[in-house]
Scaffold this active site. Structure first.
Site, PDB file in Angstrom:
ATOM      1  CE  LYS A 169      -1.800   8.709   3.021  1.00  0.00           C
ATOM      2  NZ  LYS A 169      -2.624   8.273   1.935  1.00  0.00           N
ATOM      3  CG  ASP A 199      -2.153   0.212  -7.138  1.00  0.00           C
ATOM      4  OD1 ASP A 199      -1.266  -0.420  -6.544  1.00  0.00           O
ATOM      5  OD2 ASP A 199      -3.218   0.557  -6.581  1.00  0.00           O
ATOM      6  CB  SER A 238      -9.199   9.377   6.572  1.00  0.00           C
ATOM      7  OG  SER A 238      -8.736   8.214   5.992  1.00  0.00           O
ATOM      8  CG  HIS A 279     -11.117  13.456   3.802  1.00  0.00           C
ATOM      9  ND1 HIS A 279     -11.846  13.622   4.942  1.00  0.00           N
ATOM     10  CD2 HIS A 279     -10.939  12.110   3.681  1.00  0.00           C
ATOM     11  CE1 HIS A 279     -12.110  12.451   5.497  1.00  0.00           C
ATOM     12  NE2 HIS A 279     -11.572  11.527   4.746  1.00  0.00           N
ATOM     13  CG  MET A 294     -10.612   5.822  -0.480  1.00  0.00           C
ATOM     14  SD  MET A 294     -12.394   6.067  -0.310  1.00  0.00           S
ATOM     15  CE  MET A 294     -12.511   7.844  -0.302  1.00  0.00           C
ATOM     16  CG  ASN A 351     -13.220  11.031   9.397  1.00  0.00           C
ATOM     17  OD1 ASN A 351     -14.360  10.686   9.091  1.00  0.00           O
ATOM     18  ND2 ASN A 351     -12.177  10.763   8.646  1.00  0.00           N
TER      19      ASN A 351
HETATM   20  P1  NAD Z   1      -6.801   0.662  -0.430  1.00  0.00           P
HETATM   21  O1  NAD Z   1      -5.935  -0.205   0.372  1.00  0.00           O
HETATM   22  O2  NAD Z   1      -8.091   0.124  -0.964  1.00  0.00           O
HETATM   23  O3  NAD Z   1      -6.009   1.235  -1.677  1.00  0.00           O
HETATM   24  C1  NAD Z   1      -4.688   1.683  -1.614  1.00  0.00           C
HETATM   25  C2  NAD Z   1      -4.056   1.386  -2.962  1.00  0.00           C
HETATM   26  O4  NAD Z   1      -2.809   2.053  -3.030  1.00  0.00           O
HETATM   27  C3  NAD Z   1      -3.786  -0.088  -3.203  1.00  0.00           C
HETATM   28  O5  NAD Z   1      -4.338  -0.467  -4.442  1.00  0.00           O
HETATM   29  C4  NAD Z   1      -2.274  -0.194  -3.212  1.00  0.00           C
HETATM   30  O6  NAD Z   1      -1.798  -1.192  -4.101  1.00  0.00           O
HETATM   31  C5  NAD Z   1      -1.895   1.188  -3.690  1.00  0.00           C
HETATM   32  N1  NAD Z   1      -0.535   1.550  -3.315  1.00  0.00           N
HETATM   33  C6  NAD Z   1       0.096   1.366  -2.139  1.00  0.00           C
HETATM   34  N2  NAD Z   1       1.354   1.840  -2.194  1.00  0.00           N
HETATM   35  C7  NAD Z   1       1.529   2.326  -3.436  1.00  0.00           C
HETATM   36  C8  NAD Z   1       2.604   2.971  -4.100  1.00  0.00           C
HETATM   37  N3  NAD Z   1       3.770   3.172  -3.477  1.00  0.00           N
HETATM   38  N4  NAD Z   1       2.441   3.351  -5.369  1.00  0.00           N
HETATM   39  C9  NAD Z   1       1.280   3.143  -5.994  1.00  0.00           C
HETATM   40  N5  NAD Z   1       0.219   2.549  -5.417  1.00  0.00           N
HETATM   41  C10 NAD Z   1       0.346   2.153  -4.148  1.00  0.00           C
HETATM   42  O7  NAD Z   1      -7.071   1.941   0.479  1.00  0.00           O
HETATM   43  P2  NAD Z   1      -8.229   3.022   0.354  1.00  0.00           P
HETATM   44  O8  NAD Z   1      -9.336   2.643   1.268  1.00  0.00           O
HETATM   45  O9  NAD Z   1      -8.520   3.289  -1.068  1.00  0.00           O
HETATM   46  O10 NAD Z   1      -7.528   4.292   1.006  1.00  0.00           O
HETATM   47  C11 NAD Z   1      -6.568   5.067   0.342  1.00  0.00           C
HETATM   48  C12 NAD Z   1      -6.369   6.375   1.053  1.00  0.00           C
HETATM   49  O11 NAD Z   1      -7.613   7.052   1.170  1.00  0.00           O
HETATM   50  C13 NAD Z   1      -5.839   6.247   2.475  1.00  0.00           C
HETATM   51  O12 NAD Z   1      -4.996   7.321   2.741  1.00  0.00           O
HETATM   52  C14 NAD Z   1      -7.102   6.345   3.320  1.00  0.00           C
HETATM   53  O13 NAD Z   1      -6.847   6.798   4.621  1.00  0.00           O
HETATM   54  C15 NAD Z   1      -7.895   7.364   2.521  1.00  0.00           C
HETATM   55  N6  NAD Z   1      -9.335   7.341   2.731  1.00  0.00           N
HETATM   56  C16 NAD Z   1     -10.015   6.166   2.850  1.00  0.00           C
HETATM   57  C17 NAD Z   1     -11.384   6.171   3.025  1.00  0.00           C
HETATM   58  C18 NAD Z   1     -12.155   4.891   3.124  1.00  0.00           C
HETATM   59  O14 NAD Z   1     -13.336   4.926   3.512  1.00  0.00           O
HETATM   60  N7  NAD Z   1     -11.565   3.762   2.782  1.00  0.00           N
HETATM   61  C19 NAD Z   1     -12.077   7.392   3.074  1.00  0.00           C
HETATM   62  C20 NAD Z   1     -11.354   8.574   2.929  1.00  0.00           C
HETATM   63  C21 NAD Z   1      -9.996   8.542   2.751  1.00  0.00           C
END
Ligand code: NAD
Length: 728
Positions: free
Chosen positions: A418, A354, A440, A461, A335, A511
């Site tokens: 978070k 990251d 989400s 979102h 995302m 959702n």
């Molecule tokens: P992901 O696992 O692909 O990415 C998360 C990233 O955050 C990773 O690269 C990780 O290294 C990094 N990270 C973790 N802890 C960290 C920290 N302390 N400091 C800096 N970076 C850190 O996950 P995603 O699918 O991109 O989802 C991210 C967020 O978006 C979540 O909250 C998820 O619920 C939300 N979301 C996801 C979707 C989806 O379809 N995947 C849709 C809407 C919202």
């Protein structure tokens, strides 16, 4: 106020300039059409005028017809009013096309050329198509085409009939049936327009053409003797294949639920069999019938009028401009990487953070990959790529966030992680900075507890994939202030997406409605309903993906995770045990969905979906009696729609326009219906109540009619009617 003005130069060339006062884009109104008509009349009657240029005083030619006018025509004049209005437009455009020539000898007309400085859409192309030549300025940003089908209608001012006669049904198909738009060069290559010239040569070239045009140059192929439609008519051996193929293709893609696509095909097919003027009349009849169809009004309302209103900030609180200059994105995963791309692409400076440098770099590389694809498709220049990438700083250093006016957090879906990043960010950013979470499932109000400034904490979102999905759901937490909402809305406007603003509750809005849809599909599998019936019923009612395909795409393990968390939160009230049984069993089988190449569907080694998995039948044998198609459809639709009504009752949604636009853009809810509330208005609250009462008696309390809907049925209200809540 005048939309059109005529000037006549010393060489006898009249230039009619379209320049609607007070608007950045020309839009055709009924009054505008009348002005164009009278100025064409005057120029044709003036013996000093040798020819006419129709152009624009703005950087673009026109954005199309004012769809509010069409809606008004229907509401005030009914079918007869629309038909007469459309036939009147045909008469004006036909007059331009014939330009005073003798109908027998086809001589003596005055040349009329359309000179397009930029974008020309809808009626903005239908007027030029009636002219004798279309010259466009070279302008890669300009879009030329007939996008009407995208809002549930089709080109009804002669565009359909002229384009098919000009290009043939096959070549015209992408423009008419898919609303394909081209830049001027593409439009020239596709045969939509005749010539592309340098912008500063546009009017000189138009004039040169007018002065050199001969009688023969003014005769449209379809008005000349012996005209044959390119590619053949329906009874020509070549044409036959096109028409049969097009019909099959359109029904395959639309599942027959879009009246406009069917009517367009009928207008093209029937029109091809008769002389041009009769073809226009046929086009007008089908156009009228589409405009009278409740589906087209619902689509126009949600996909054009209300979508635009939301994009323009219909629900923006009164706060000073909050344009984002520098955004910090936390988490460079799927995302975060997408959010970084859309932000940098919109000209915003991005800091992408990251935990490890290589993860941050991978996030930035995602933008590079999209831009490279754009270059390969000639949509992006290498300079543009360098510019966009130059705006993204990929780092692990939180100090780089200094000066950010917005933060979008997209780290792991974990309250603790978070909360940690929230504290780290607030230690470096300024006091004005707004903090948004892309969570989400986690409540915004709870996440905000980790913030020193909960009034500046909000949910933004996104949907995946971020660069393709047009909806952004903005979530107001309990303490979120107006400035934060304004910031989120201004940001969404900058990245050119469509926002809805909802209040904080489990799963927010989108959702919340998708989950019951998926669950209803899975529940049917558990009951022994043929999985193919479930999937096809969904598609035949206009859902882009069946519930089982959808859960495969989003992954079974995510479903399991959400189910477990929901059960934990709801305790004994949790209603979805029957669904979980199937879901958990699938997970136990290792069938995690598309990403695992195994789910409710089977996939080949390359990940291509093959068909429904037959192993399902061993665990969940098919019931002897299978339900009707409509029963399955009502279950699937009502599962979503009732949730939307409950979201409105609960105050999660505050505006039905957002509920409808959000449903179509967010999860593809049957666009032909105009959205859940649009659909309820089409069938009427009494019918909806009747259906739900029957579903409740057969399938349980999840179909219980919300009080709001029952009251509406009793008092004869509709959602968009006068007495309804906030409506368009
Ligand atoms: P992901 O696992 O692909 O990415 C998360 C990233 O955050 C990773 O690269 C990780 O290294 C990094 N990270 C973790 N802890 C960290 C920290 N302390 N400091 C800096 N970076 C850190 O996950 P995603 O699918 O991109 O989802 C991210 C967020 O978006 C979540 O909250 C998820 O619920 C939300 N979301 C996801 C979707 C989806 O379809 N995947 C849709 C809407 C919202």
């Amino acid at each position: 106020m005048t939309d059109f003005t005529t000037t006549i130069d010393a060489d006898g060339v009249a230039t009619i300039t379209w320049d609607v006062p007070g608007k950045s884009m020309n839009v055709m109104s009924l009054a505008g059409f009348a002005e164009l008509d009278s100025q064409i009349d005057a120029a044709l009657a003036d013996s000093a005028v040798k020819g006419i240029i129709i152009t624009s005083g703005k950087k673009d030619f026109a954005g199309g017809m004012d769809l509010n006018v069409i809606a008004k025509m229907r509401d005030e004049g009914g079918a007869e009013g629309i038909f007469n209005g459309v036939m009147h437009m045909h008469a004006i455009l036909r007059k331009i096309e014939r330009a005073g020539m003798d109908p027998k000898t086809l001589k003596g007309g005055k040349p009329i050329v359309a000179a397009l400085p930029g974008t020309a859409l809808g009626i903005g192309l239908e007027v030029p198509l009636a002219c004798h030549r279309i010259i466009a300025a070279e302008n890669p940003k300009a879009k030329i085409g007939l996008p009407e089908i995208m809002v549930g209608i089709f080109p009804g001012a002669g565009g359909t009939t002229r384009l098919v006669r000009k290009m043939g049904a096959m070549m015209a198909a992408p423009y008419l049936l898919e609303g394909k738009l081209s830049d001027p060069k593409g439009a020239k290559a596709g045969g939509l327009i005749d010539e592309v010239v340098a912008p500063d040569a546009l009017l000189a070239r138009a004039k040169e053409w007018v002065l050199a045009a001969t009688d023969a140059d003014l005769v449209k192929p379809w008005d000349a003797k012996g005209y044959k439609m390119p590619g053949g008519t329906p009874y020509h051996p070549a044409g036959f294949m096109t028409f049969v193929g097009a019909s099959a293709m359109v029904h395959g893609k639309t599942m027959g639920v879009y009246p406009a696509a069917k009517a367009l095909l009928a207008a093209v097919y029937e029109g091809a069999l008769v002389p041009f003027d009769l073809a226009l009349k046929i086009e007008a009849r089908h156009f009228t019938s589409v405009l009278m169809n409740p589906s087209s009004s619902a689509m126009i309302r949600s996909l054009f009028i209300n979508k635009e209103a939301l994009e323009k900030g219909a629900n923006r609180p009164d706060a000073p401009d909050q344009t984002v200059k520098k955004v910090g994105i936390l988490g460079a995963g799927m995302m975060g990487a997408g959010i970084a791309y859309v932000s940098a692409n919109a000209g915003i400076e991005v800091v992408l953070i990251d935990a490890a440098q290589d993860a941050a770099d991978r996030g930035k590389a995602y933008s590079e990959a999209i831009l490279d694809k754009g270059i390969a498709r000639r949509k992006v220049t290498p300079e543009k790529k360098a510019e966009v990438l130059g705006r993204i700083t990929a780092t692990t250093d939180y100090a780089a966030l200094q000066g950010c006016d917005l933060i979008v957090e997209a780290v792991f879906e974990d309250m603790k992680v978070k909360a940690e990043v929230t504290a780290k960010v607030e230690a470096v950013v300024g006091a004005e900075c707004i903090f948004a979470s892309n969570t989400s499932t986690l409540p915004i109000s709870e996440l905000a507890r980790a913030s020193q400034r909960p009034a500046q904490f909000i949910g933004i979102h996104f949907f995946s994939p971020v660069d393709k999905m047009m909806l952004v759901e903005i979530i107001r937490g309990k303490e979120t202030g107006d400035v934060a909402v304004a910031k989120a809305l201004d940001y969404v406007r900058q990245i050119r997406k469509t926002p809805i603003v909802v209040n904080d509750a489990r799963f927010f809005y989108a959702n919340r409605c998708i989950i019951p849809y998926i669950n209803e599909g899975i529940r049917m599998v558990a009951e022994g309903v043929e999985p193919a019936l479930v999937e096809n019923a969904a598609k035949l009612v206009g859902m882009p993906l069946g519930p089982l395909q959808l859960v495969d795409e989003t992954s079974i393990d995510l479903g399991v995770k959400i189910a477990k968390a929901t059960k934990l939160a709801m305790g004994d009230a949790y209603p979805d045990g029957a669904v979980d049984e199937v879901l958990f069993w699938m997970a136990d089988q290792g069938r995690m969905g598309k990403k695992a190449n195994a789910g409710f569907y089977t996939y080949d080694a390359a990940g291509k979906r093959e068909g429904l998995w037959d192993g399902l039948a061993a665990q969940y044998p098919l019931a002897d009696a299978q339900p009707d198609l409509t029963e399955v459809q009502h279950r699937l639709l009502m599962a979503q729609v009732l949730e939307a009504v409950r979201a409105l009752e609960d105050g999660v949604l505050t505006d039905i326009r957002e509920g409808d636009v959000g449903a179509i853009l967010g999860w593809g809810f049957a666009p032909w219906s105009g959205g859940p509330f649009g659909w309820l208005d089409i069938i009427g609250a009494p019918r909806a109540v009747e259906l739900c009462d029957a579903l409740t008696s057969r399938h349980g309390a999840r179909f219980a009619v919300p009080d709001l809907l029952r009251e509406m049925a009793a008092s004869g209200q509709t959602f968009y009617g006068k007495s309804a809540r906030k409506a368009a």
